[in-house]
Each structure stands twice: as structure tokens, then as C-alpha cells.
Design an enzyme around this catalytic site. Structure first.
Site, PDB file in Angstrom:
ATOM      1  N   SER A   1       0.877  -1.176   0.000  1.00  0.00           N
ATOM      2  CA  SER A   1       0.000   0.000   0.000  1.00  0.00           C
ATOM      3  C   SER A   1       0.913   1.224   0.000  1.00  0.00           C
ATOM      4  CB  SER A   1      -0.846  -0.023   1.275  1.00  0.00           C
ATOM      5  OG  SER A   1      -1.430   1.235   1.523  1.00  0.00           O
TER       6      SER A   1
ATOM      7  N   TYR B   1      -2.027  -1.652  10.401  1.00  0.00           N
ATOM      8  CA  TYR B   1      -2.005  -1.740   8.930  1.00  0.00           C
ATOM      9  C   TYR B   1      -0.690  -1.194   8.389  1.00  0.00           C
ATOM     10  CZ  TYR B   1      -3.974  -1.326   4.153  1.00  0.00           C
ATOM     11  OH  TYR B   1      -4.230  -1.438   2.796  1.00  0.00           O
TER      12      TYR B   1
HETATM   13  P1  NAD Z   1     -11.672  -6.279  -0.239  1.00  0.00           P
HETATM   14  O1  NAD Z   1     -12.269  -6.196   1.117  1.00  0.00           O
HETATM   15  O2  NAD Z   1     -12.488  -5.905  -1.421  1.00  0.00           O
HETATM   16  O3  NAD Z   1     -11.091  -7.744  -0.486  1.00  0.00           O
HETATM   17  C1  NAD Z   1     -10.293  -8.405   0.466  1.00  0.00           C
HETATM   18  C2  NAD Z   1     -10.531  -9.908   0.341  1.00  0.00           C
HETATM   19  O4  NAD Z   1      -9.648 -10.561   1.273  1.00  0.00           O
HETATM   20  C3  NAD Z   1     -11.965 -10.321   0.695  1.00  0.00           C
HETATM   21  O5  NAD Z   1     -12.473 -11.185  -0.323  1.00  0.00           O
HETATM   22  C4  NAD Z   1     -11.795 -11.066   2.012  1.00  0.00           C
HETATM   23  O6  NAD Z   1     -12.727 -12.107   2.210  1.00  0.00           O
HETATM   24  C5  NAD Z   1     -10.393 -11.606   1.873  1.00  0.00           C
HETATM   25  N1  NAD Z   1      -9.786 -11.944   3.171  1.00  0.00           N
HETATM   26  C6  NAD Z   1      -9.834 -11.238   4.333  1.00  0.00           C
HETATM   27  N2  NAD Z   1      -9.230 -11.913   5.305  1.00  0.00           N
HETATM   28  C7  NAD Z   1      -8.785 -13.075   4.754  1.00  0.00           C
HETATM   29  C8  NAD Z   1      -8.081 -14.190   5.266  1.00  0.00           C
HETATM   30  N3  NAD Z   1      -7.715 -14.271   6.562  1.00  0.00           N
HETATM   31  N4  NAD Z   1      -7.792 -15.209   4.415  1.00  0.00           N
HETATM   32  C9  NAD Z   1      -8.158 -15.158   3.128  1.00  0.00           C
HETATM   33  N5  NAD Z   1      -8.832 -14.127   2.589  1.00  0.00           N
HETATM   34  C10 NAD Z   1      -9.142 -13.103   3.399  1.00  0.00           C
HETATM   35  O7  NAD Z   1     -10.357  -5.377  -0.151  1.00  0.00           O
HETATM   36  P2  NAD Z   1      -9.348  -4.804  -1.261  1.00  0.00           P
HETATM   37  O8  NAD Z   1      -9.434  -3.342  -1.180  1.00  0.00           O
HETATM   38  O9  NAD Z   1      -9.514  -5.494  -2.559  1.00  0.00           O
HETATM   39  O10 NAD Z   1      -7.961  -5.208  -0.583  1.00  0.00           O
HETATM   40  C11 NAD Z   1      -7.088  -6.183  -1.114  1.00  0.00           C
HETATM   41  C12 NAD Z   1      -5.666  -5.883  -0.670  1.00  0.00           C
HETATM   42  O11 NAD Z   1      -5.274  -4.609  -1.192  1.00  0.00           O
HETATM   43  C13 NAD Z   1      -5.501  -5.771   0.854  1.00  0.00           C
HETATM   44  O12 NAD Z   1      -4.263  -6.372   1.226  1.00  0.00           O
HETATM   45  C14 NAD Z   1      -5.450  -4.287   1.095  1.00  0.00           C
HETATM   46  O13 NAD Z   1      -4.734  -3.956   2.251  1.00  0.00           O
HETATM   47  C15 NAD Z   1      -4.734  -3.828  -0.158  1.00  0.00           C
HETATM   48  N6  NAD Z   1      -4.905  -2.420  -0.474  1.00  0.00           N
HETATM   49  C16 NAD Z   1      -6.147  -1.907  -0.682  1.00  0.00           C
HETATM   50  C17 NAD Z   1      -6.279  -0.558  -0.993  1.00  0.00           C
HETATM   51  C18 NAD Z   1      -7.612   0.070  -1.229  1.00  0.00           C
HETATM   52  O14 NAD Z   1      -7.665   1.315  -1.242  1.00  0.00           O
HETATM   53  N7  NAD Z   1      -8.687  -0.680  -1.438  1.00  0.00           N
HETATM   54  C19 NAD Z   1      -5.141   0.253  -1.093  1.00  0.00           C
HETATM   55  C20 NAD Z   1      -3.887  -0.304  -0.870  1.00  0.00           C
HETATM   56  C21 NAD Z   1      -3.785  -1.664  -0.571  1.00  0.00           C
END
Ligand code: NAD
Length: 260
Positions: A142, A155
Site C-alpha cells: 500500500s 495496517y
Molecule cells: P476487499 O475487502 O475488497 O477484499 C479483500 C478480500 O480478502 C476479501 O475477499 C476477504 O474475504 C479476503 N480476506 C480477508 N481476510 C482473509 C483471510 N484471513 N484469508 C483469506 N482471505 C481473506 O479489499 P481490497 O481493497 O480489494 O484489498 C485487497 C488488498 O489490497 C488488501 O491487502 C489491502 O490492504 C490492499 N490495499 C487496498 C487498498 C484500497 O484502497 N482498497 C489500497 C492499498 C492496498
């Protein structure tokens, strides 16, 4: 078809960024393994991909559970014959001032983001080394792998930790042509972020519109969200890159929020 017949395991691929990467990889010819907490949700993504003509299976996997990770990777190998790409993407967000942050919540964050990255890496590296064909490991970091923000202690600590893990994997993996890199997105509109907007508004006593404009996108060059497709294209480039010249790096995709 940049990933023809490559096998890719993507964690957290039932939703958001992981789902978009899985769909893009499948369009590029990869056989994708949708790993997520609930089999039902993972299967829905896998079905979407197969209905569009791609190859996908779903596995139920809590990335913080050693046995489930090892079993999920074994199921992927049994179905598709090996692992070429790991996208360690599963993640959650818990927002709280440090002084109010419960220790169990802190440990849960580190377990999903860091234990999950370690366990999936170990299981996939073992398979990649056995097969002798190299591999690509991609961590979903991130901008918070490089910057701090209030209320996100666990985080930010975990996302910084992924940079360290990727550097070690790059060094240990090089002799087996295994590359490791981190993608560092800015804010992307996914369920993870949609949940945060009202929570941040309550913490900061401002409106949700102000959270978007003055917190999430304030430091970007153009006031725009990063998209799941922006991240998926970066993940495609990293997965398809042909040599170990690109390893141990972090790539920031954030509309200029963070510049390295
Ligand atoms: P999201 O909530 O849409 O998807 C996350 C997925 O991870 C979900 O399907 C959830 O069920 C799954 N998950 C959660 N805990 C889990 C576990 N213990 N085992 C297996 N699966 C699990 O979120 P997203 O925004 O797509 O995030 C995905 C990644 O991107 C994360 O690591 C997040 O930190 C990172 N990220 C997101 C953003 C953002 O702005 N959305 C920015 C930077 C980084």
C-alpha cells in the site's frame, strides 16, 4: 496472452483488487486459483471466470491458518500441476487510535497481513523450487508501506513489513529464479475502502465527502482514486516480467500520493 498456461494463486480474490487481478490473469491465459475465506464467495469468482472462457478453481483458505494454506496450495498443485505466480493480496483494515487499539485486533491484523504473506510464500516457494521453473511472488502492499496515517498503526506496520519480506524472498529466491515485488496502491474504491469512509468521518468529525477529498485523495496529483484495473495491470506486468532484474522492488500506483 502474457501468462499462457501459468498457474497463479491469488489470495483474497473473491472481492476487490484480488478479484480484478484474477480476472485479468485469466484473460491473459493463466489458470487461476481463487483463494478466500469462504468457499462460496471464492466459487462465485471462479465461476465468473470459467463462464467467460477462462480456467479457475476456488479454494477455501484463511491465510493466517498454516494448515489451510498448505492444503490450499496442495489443492492448487493437484488441480493445475504447480504454482508459477503467487499474489499475496488478502487483507482487512481496522481503524483505531493506538490508545484504544485492542491487542487481539492488533494481532489479527498482523496475522492476516504478515503471517498470511509468510505462510503463502513458504508453501508456494517450496513448490516453485521443486518444479525448477522459477516464479513470481507479488505482495499487495500500500502507499502505507511507505507512509504513515493516523488510526492505522497495525495496517501501516504490516504493510511496511511486507517490504522487508519481499527483499528477503528476492535474495533467497534468486538462485531459483523466483522474483518478489510489492505493489503499493493508493486508495481504491473496494468494500475495504467503502467501509472506512464512514468510520473515518466519525473519528475525525467531518463529512464523508471531506474524508474522500481531504483525507484519502488530498495528496494525489489529480484528486482521483486508483482503480482495481490500474492495480491489475501492474500485477500483470510484474508477473510477466521476463528476468530477475526486477525483484525486491515496490511499485507505487497512487496518482502521485507517494513519490519515491
Ligand atoms: P476487499 O475487502 O475488497 O477484499 C479483500 C478480500 O480478502 C476479501 O475477499 C476477504 O474475504 C479476503 N480476506 C480477508 N481476510 C482473509 C483471510 N484471513 N484469508 C483469506 N482471505 C481473506 O479489499 P481490497 O481493497 O480489494 O484489498 C485487497 C488488498 O489490497 C488488501 O491487502 C489491502 O490492504 C490492499 N490495499 C487496498 C487498498 C484500497 O484502497 N482498497 C489500497 C492499498 C492496498
Amino acid at each position: 496472452m502474457q501468462l499462457n498456461n501459468k498457474v497463479a494463486i491469488i489470495t483474497g480474490a473473491a472481492s476487490g483488487i484480488g478479484k480484478e487481478i484474477a480476472c485479468e490473469y485469466a484473460r491473459q491465459g493463466a489458470k487461476v486459483v481463487i483463494a478466500d475465506l469462504a468457499l462460496e464467495a471464492a466459487s462465485a469468482t471462479a465461476n465468473e471466470i470459467t463462464q467467460a472462457g477462462g480456467k479457475a478453481i476456488a479454494v477455501a483458505m484463511d491465510v493466517s491458518n498454516e494448515a489451510q494454506v498448505d492444503q490450499g496450495v496442495a489443492a492448487a498443485v493437484a488441480a493445475f500441476g504447480g504454482v508459477d505466480i503467487l499474489v499475496s493480496n488478502a487483507g482487512i483494515q481496522i481503524i483505531s487510535p493506538i490508545v484504544d487499539f485492542g491487542f487481539e485486533q492488533w494481532k489479527k491484523m498482523l496475522a492476516i497481513h504478515l503471517d498470511g504473506a509468510f505462510l503463502t510464500t513458504r508453501a508456494c516457494m517450496r513448490e516453485m523450487i521443486k518444479a525448477g521453473k522459477g516464479g513470481a511472488i507479488i505482495y499487495m502492499g500500500s502507499v502505507h508501506s511507505h507512509e504513515g496515517s493516523p488510526f492505522k498503526s497495525a495496517y501501516v506496520a504490516a504493510k511496511h513489513g511486507l517490504l522487508g519480506l519481499a527483499k528477503v524472498v528476492a535474495k533467497e529466491g534468486a538462485k531459483d529464479r523466483i522474483r518478489a515485488n510489492v505493489i503499493c496502491p493508493g486508495f481504491v474504491r473496494t468494500p475495504l475502502v467503502d467501509k472506512q469512509i464512514p468510520e473515518q468521518a466519525a473519528q475525525l468529525h467531518i463529512s464523508e465527502a471531506d474524508v474522500i477529498k481531504n483525507v484519502m485523495l488530498k495528496e494525489t496529483i489529480d484528486g482521483e482514486f486508483t482503480t482495481t484495473q490500474d492495480v491489475a495491470q501492474t500485477a500483470l506486468w510484474l508477473a510477466a516480467f521476463p528476468s530477475t532484474a526486477l525483484s525486491g522492488q515496490s511499485i507505487v500506483v497512487s496518482h502521485g500520493w507517494h513519490m519515491q
